[in-house]
Design a protein around this motif. Structure first.
Motif, PDB file in Angstrom:
ATOM      1  N   SER A 417       0.836  -1.213   0.000  1.00  0.00           N
ATOM      2  CA  SER A 417       0.000   0.000   0.000  1.00  0.00           C
ATOM      3  C   SER A 417       0.866   1.257   0.000  1.00  0.00           C
ATOM      4  O   SER A 417       0.457   2.294  -0.534  1.00  0.00           O
ATOM      5  CB  SER A 417      -0.922   0.019   1.227  1.00  0.00           C
ATOM      6  N   LEU A 418       2.058   1.155   0.621  1.00  0.00           N
ATOM      7  CA  LEU A 418       2.957   2.303   0.635  1.00  0.00           C
ATOM      8  C   LEU A 418       3.891   2.321  -0.563  1.00  0.00           C
ATOM      9  O   LEU A 418       4.268   3.378  -1.054  1.00  0.00           O
ATOM     10  CB  LEU A 418       3.789   2.316   1.933  1.00  0.00           C
ATOM     11  N   THR A 419       4.291   1.163  -1.045  1.00  0.00           N
ATOM     12  CA  THR A 419       5.257   1.127  -2.143  1.00  0.00           C
ATOM     13  C   THR A 419       4.603   1.335  -3.508  1.00  0.00           C
ATOM     14  O   THR A 419       5.255   1.757  -4.452  1.00  0.00           O
ATOM     15  CB  THR A 419       6.026  -0.206  -2.154  1.00  0.00           C
ATOM     16  N   PHE A 420       3.300   1.063  -3.607  1.00  0.00           N
ATOM     17  CA  PHE A 420       2.636   1.115  -4.910  1.00  0.00           C
ATOM     18  C   PHE A 420       2.680   2.509  -5.539  1.00  0.00           C
ATOM     19  O   PHE A 420       2.765   2.657  -6.763  1.00  0.00           O
ATOM     20  CB  PHE A 420       1.181   0.648  -4.787  1.00  0.00           C
ATOM     21  N   SER A 421       2.611   3.552  -4.717  1.00  0.00           N
ATOM     22  CA  SER A 421       2.580   4.917  -5.261  1.00  0.00           C
ATOM     23  C   SER A 421       3.810   5.226  -6.108  1.00  0.00           C
ATOM     24  O   SER A 421       3.754   6.048  -7.027  1.00  0.00           O
ATOM     25  CB  SER A 421       2.462   5.945  -4.139  1.00  0.00           C
ATOM     26  N   LEU A 422       4.932   4.549  -5.818  1.00  0.00           N
ATOM     27  CA  LEU A 422       6.155   4.828  -6.574  1.00  0.00           C
ATOM     28  C   LEU A 422       6.132   4.204  -7.966  1.00  0.00           C
ATOM     29  O   LEU A 422       6.977   4.524  -8.805  1.00  0.00           O
ATOM     30  CB  LEU A 422       7.377   4.351  -5.796  1.00  0.00           C
ATOM     31  N   VAL A 423       5.145   3.344  -8.219  1.00  0.00           N
ATOM     32  CA  VAL A 423       4.991   2.787  -9.568  1.00  0.00           C
ATOM     33  C   VAL A 423       4.593   3.892 -10.551  1.00  0.00           C
ATOM     34  O   VAL A 423       4.998   3.895 -11.707  1.00  0.00           O
ATOM     35  CB  VAL A 423       3.947   1.647  -9.569  1.00  0.00           C
ATOM     36  N   TYR A 424       3.781   4.861 -10.058  1.00  0.00           N
ATOM     37  CA  TYR A 424       3.268   5.908 -10.946  1.00  0.00           C
ATOM     38  C   TYR A 424       3.618   7.322 -10.462  1.00  0.00           C
ATOM     39  O   TYR A 424       3.109   8.317 -10.982  1.00  0.00           O
ATOM     40  CB  TYR A 424       1.751   5.778 -11.094  1.00  0.00           C
ATOM     41  N   ALA A 425       4.521   7.421  -9.496  1.00  0.00           N
ATOM     42  CA  ALA A 425       4.816   8.705  -8.849  1.00  0.00           C
ATOM     43  C   ALA A 425       5.313   9.770  -9.808  1.00  0.00           C
ATOM     44  O   ALA A 425       5.172  10.975  -9.545  1.00  0.00           O
ATOM     45  CB  ALA A 425       5.825   8.512  -7.722  1.00  0.00           C
ATOM     46  N   PHE A 426       5.900   9.377 -10.923  1.00  0.00           N
ATOM     47  CA  PHE A 426       6.490  10.363 -11.824  1.00  0.00           C
ATOM     48  C   PHE A 426       5.720  10.493 -13.138  1.00  0.00           C
ATOM     49  O   PHE A 426       6.199  11.090 -14.092  1.00  0.00           O
ATOM     50  CB  PHE A 426       7.963  10.008 -12.079  1.00  0.00           C
ATOM     51  N   THR A 427       4.510   9.937 -13.170  1.00  0.00           N
ATOM     52  CA  THR A 427       3.672  10.112 -14.357  1.00  0.00           C
ATOM     53  C   THR A 427       3.022  11.489 -14.383  1.00  0.00           C
ATOM     54  O   THR A 427       2.557  11.938 -15.426  1.00  0.00           O
ATOM     55  CB  THR A 427       2.574   9.032 -14.406  1.00  0.00           C
ATOM     56  N   GLU A 428       2.965  12.143 -13.238  1.00  0.00           N
ATOM     57  CA  GLU A 428       2.447  13.510 -13.115  1.00  0.00           C
ATOM     58  C   GLU A 428       3.329  14.269 -12.129  1.00  0.00           C
ATOM     59  O   GLU A 428       4.134  13.665 -11.403  1.00  0.00           O
ATOM     60  CB  GLU A 428       1.003  13.509 -12.602  1.00  0.00           C
ATOM     61  N   ASN A 429       3.152  15.580 -12.072  1.00  0.00           N
ATOM     62  CA  ASN A 429       3.779  16.391 -11.028  1.00  0.00           C
ATOM     63  C   ASN A 429       2.828  16.388  -9.832  1.00  0.00           C
ATOM     64  O   ASN A 429       1.918  17.201  -9.753  1.00  0.00           O
ATOM     65  CB  ASN A 429       4.021  17.820 -11.506  1.00  0.00           C
ATOM     66  N   PHE A 430       3.042  15.467  -8.928  1.00  0.00           N
ATOM     67  CA  PHE A 430       2.047  15.203  -7.886  1.00  0.00           C
ATOM     68  C   PHE A 430       2.248  16.050  -6.633  1.00  0.00           C
ATOM     69  O   PHE A 430       3.362  16.275  -6.183  1.00  0.00           O
ATOM     70  CB  PHE A 430       2.083  13.735  -7.478  1.00  0.00           C
ATOM     71  N   MET A 431       1.100  16.473  -6.060  1.00  0.00           N
ATOM     72  CA  MET A 431       1.039  17.033  -4.723  1.00  0.00           C
ATOM     73  C   MET A 431       0.327  16.024  -3.833  1.00  0.00           C
ATOM     74  O   MET A 431      -0.730  15.510  -4.203  1.00  0.00           O
ATOM     75  CB  MET A 431       0.294  18.372  -4.707  1.00  0.00           C
ATOM     76  N   LEU A 432       0.889  15.740  -2.661  1.00  0.00           N
ATOM     77  CA  LEU A 432       0.321  14.765  -1.727  1.00  0.00           C
ATOM     78  C   LEU A 432      -0.602  15.503  -0.758  1.00  0.00           C
ATOM     79  O   LEU A 432      -0.132  16.283   0.074  1.00  0.00           O
ATOM     80  CB  LEU A 432       1.436  14.060  -0.955  1.00  0.00           C
TER      81      LEU A 432
END
Length: 638
Positions: A417-432
């Motif tokens: 659940s914590l590691t999955f976000s890094l699969v797509y973390a750089f597909t957009e300029n994300f704000m958490l």
């Protein structure tokens, strides 16, 4: 009949302006439409202009003519622009007015001015003649704000509802001028880089939090006038703090004095409720395919950047704009011309909005609240994107809060659940975002979602923030989250500030302030926040220990941060962490420090890397990792 002077034929509209308005390209329409105090032939008065193409007639009514519907009829322009206009002598700033619109069926509608700069304080509904002149004293900020708004700059946001941030007198909110003292001081204390205001535009229903807007060009008069709000922005700028406004082009309420049925027709929205009615909010949806509506909306966006020196616009509910079937069942929506569910007109509008903002104000930022997997939200329009600067990372928020709800004994089974976000973390300029939406509608405060006794709950909260601030992207915290508000957000009661000065809340607040400071001063945590070159797993797979370790990197070779998240209350003795460089690593922040409410058991001195391979790297650090804690080290050289 009033004894006032009759309307004098006069126009601020050139033929080119009218053509641009009709073409959807008049992006400074606020200079032409609405009410403007001017001097004509040596006499002061007010020029009025309003769009109502289906109206039989339009008059100005107000406290200056006894609200007489026949006293001051405006002149219809000779062209097909649908503009009614005219100059009324001796009508001054501060005059209260509405437009009396006669529909084709003969009904009279009393409407507020869509371009009004000021409105009466709700529940009153009239517009007020006003200007936005202000002698700004924020030139130093404006010269360098590109450095604060850049994609390679730290971006740490405090989200605030102005009417409920602080209520020192019970139910009464602070004024803009009072906020310019209290809020500015607090922002400096907490080290946030930006403040984001829930919509400040005039809205009749306070419990809508500002998201049901009738006065798109006016800050709410509940807290003061336009110049008072400008003063607040100026003081934030002088303190080095950027200002983000929530902007709501997704829908508008159907209040009788507002945009709905403005000239007796669906002027700003679609007539067909399958296109023009929002089932979630029971409000009207703008007709993004109508050129004049595009002129209105893009002018509104530029207005806040122009007249109020706003640094960024966070666009609300973008997903509801992108999809024709948003919150609709089969048969409740109309497919586009290709038979699909994408709202092609809204997509075109959003691209044009972003192009206009970045063309006119390249040192500002646009941020999308978009909750789907729509591709290219924060990618340039020239490569097919929507053109936003950032996008809220809603998936990260759901997965992360879901993980932290688990008792630590079970977390090893939810590590992904914590590691999955890094699969797509750089597909957009994300704000958490940990926003207002996470502390309303029965969800309760964030602290209540943390398991365990009081110590564990606050330790979990600190670890959550440590993970958040070291994850790629920027971050946003809603007011009260920084000190562990214990009740669900209420706009009537505001925040419980007594908590913030008592343990363990005081420790959490101190931790967030220090976390913000550490983040701002560490390029490894922000300089490549949207670039895969800025992140590297050290060990994302240690689910057995529920420890998550990774490397954050700045643009320079020595800008390195080593992040260790221990997600259980078990101390990890002699824990090895692979590092890429020889030399010394010094502590940046330890969420388990005693001053934050932690155990304080570990006092970390600078650690020298051992030349022995670990985690696939030639060197490693060996440390004792505190319980339920985030520990960050930075490279200090050889």
């Amino acid at each position: 009949m009033s004894t006032q002077t009759a309307v004098i034929s006069h126009s601020l509209f050139s033929d080119e302006d009218a053509n641009l308005w009709k073409a959807g390209k008049l992006f400074r329409a606020y200079d032409k439409l609405g009410s403007h105090v001017i001097e004509l032939d040596g006499e002061q008065g007010t020029y009025f202009a309003v769009w109502g193409p289906s109206a039989k007639s339009v008059s100005v009514i107000g406290n200056f003519n006894g609200w007489d519907h026949g006293a001051h009829p405006l002149n219809a322009r000779w062209d097909s622009s649908g503009i009614f206009e005219g100059f009324i002598p001796r009508v001054k700033s501060g005059t209260i007015y509405k437009y009396s619109i006669e529909t084709q069926s003969g009904d009279l509608l009393d409407k507020g001015d869509p371009f009004a700069r000021l409105w009466e304080t709700p529940p009153l509904t009239a517009s007020i003649v006003w200007d936005t002149y202000y002698e700004w004293d924020d030139a130093d900020w404006m010269k360098v704000r590109s450095k604060h708004n850049g994609i390679d700059s730290p971006y740490s946001v405090y989200e605030v509802h102005l009417g409920s941030w602080k209520k020192p007198k019970g139910t009464e909110s602070l004024s803009y001028r009072e906020l310019a003292v209290d809020l500015v001081d607090y922002m400096k204390e907490m080290n946030f880089t930006h403040v984001e205001f829930l919509p400040v535009m005039e809205h009749p229903y306070f419990p809508s939090w500002g998201y049901q807007i009738t006065g798109y060009f006016a800050p709410s008069s509940r807290f003061g006038g336009p110049q008072d709000f400008m003063y607040l922005i100026q003081e934030l700028h002088k303190a080095g703090i950027g200002v983000i406004l929530d902007w709501v082009p997704s829908h508008f309420p159907t209040d009788a004095h507002g945009l709905a049925q403005f000239d007796g027709t669906h002027l700003y929205d679609h007539e067909d409720p399958k296109l023009g009615f929002h089932p979630d909010w029971k409000s009207a949806i703008f007709n993004y395919g109508r050129n004049e509506v595009r002129s209105f909306l893009i002018s509104n966006a530029l207005f806040w950047l122009d007249r109020y020196h706003i640094d960024a616009l966070r666009v609300d509910a973008v997903a509801s704009m992108l999809y024709l079937d948003y919150s609709r069942k089969e048969g409740e929506w109309i497919p586009n011309k290709f038979g699909g569910n994408k709202n092609l007109e809204a997509i075109s509008f959003l691209r044009e909005f972003n192009e206009a903002v970045y063309r006119e104000y390249p040192d500002t930022m646009t941020i999308a609240e978009e909750s789907t997997a729509f591709e290219g939200v924060s990618r340039p329009t020239y490569v097919g994107g929507l053109g936003f600067g950032m996008k809220w990372m809603m998936g990260w928020m759901h997965d992360t809060l879901g993980f932290f709800k688990n008792d630590p004994i079970h977390r090893s089974h939810h590590h992904n659940s914590l590691t999955f976000s890094l699969v797509y973390a750089f597909t957009e300029n994300f704000m958490l975002p940990l926003s207002h939406d996470e502390v309303v509608h029965g969800k309760g405060p964030i602290i209540d979602r943390m398991p365990g006794d009081d110590w564990q709950r606050f330790a979990n909260m600190r670890t959550l923030y440590g993970y958040m601030y070291t994850h790629p992207g920027s971050q946003l915290l809603f007011m009260g989250n920084e000190f562990g508000q214990t009740t669900e957000w209420s706009i009537d009661k505001g925040l419980n500030w007594t908590l913030s000065e008592t343990a363990p809340h005081k420790g959490l607040k101190k931790y967030v302030a220090d976390l913000n400071k550490a983040y701002r001063e560490t390029p490894a945590l922000y300089a490549q926040a949207y670039d895969p070159q800025g992140f590297e797993w050290i060990d994302g797979g240690d689910n057995q220990n529920s420890v998550l370790t990774y490397l954050r990197k700045g643009k320079k070779g020595n800008e390195l941060a080593i992040v260790i998240n221990n997600l259980t209350p078990t101390v990890r003795h002699h824990y090895r962490v692979g590092v890429p460089k020889a030399g010394t690593y010094k502590l940046l922040i330890n969420s388990d420090a005693k001053e934050y409410g932690g155990t304080g058991a570990q006092e970390f001195k600078p650690v020298k890397a051992v030349e022995s391979e670990w985690n696939g790297r030639p060197f490693h650090l060996e440390i004792t990792v505190p319980p339920l804690a985030t520990v960050v080290f930075v490279y200090a050289g050889k």
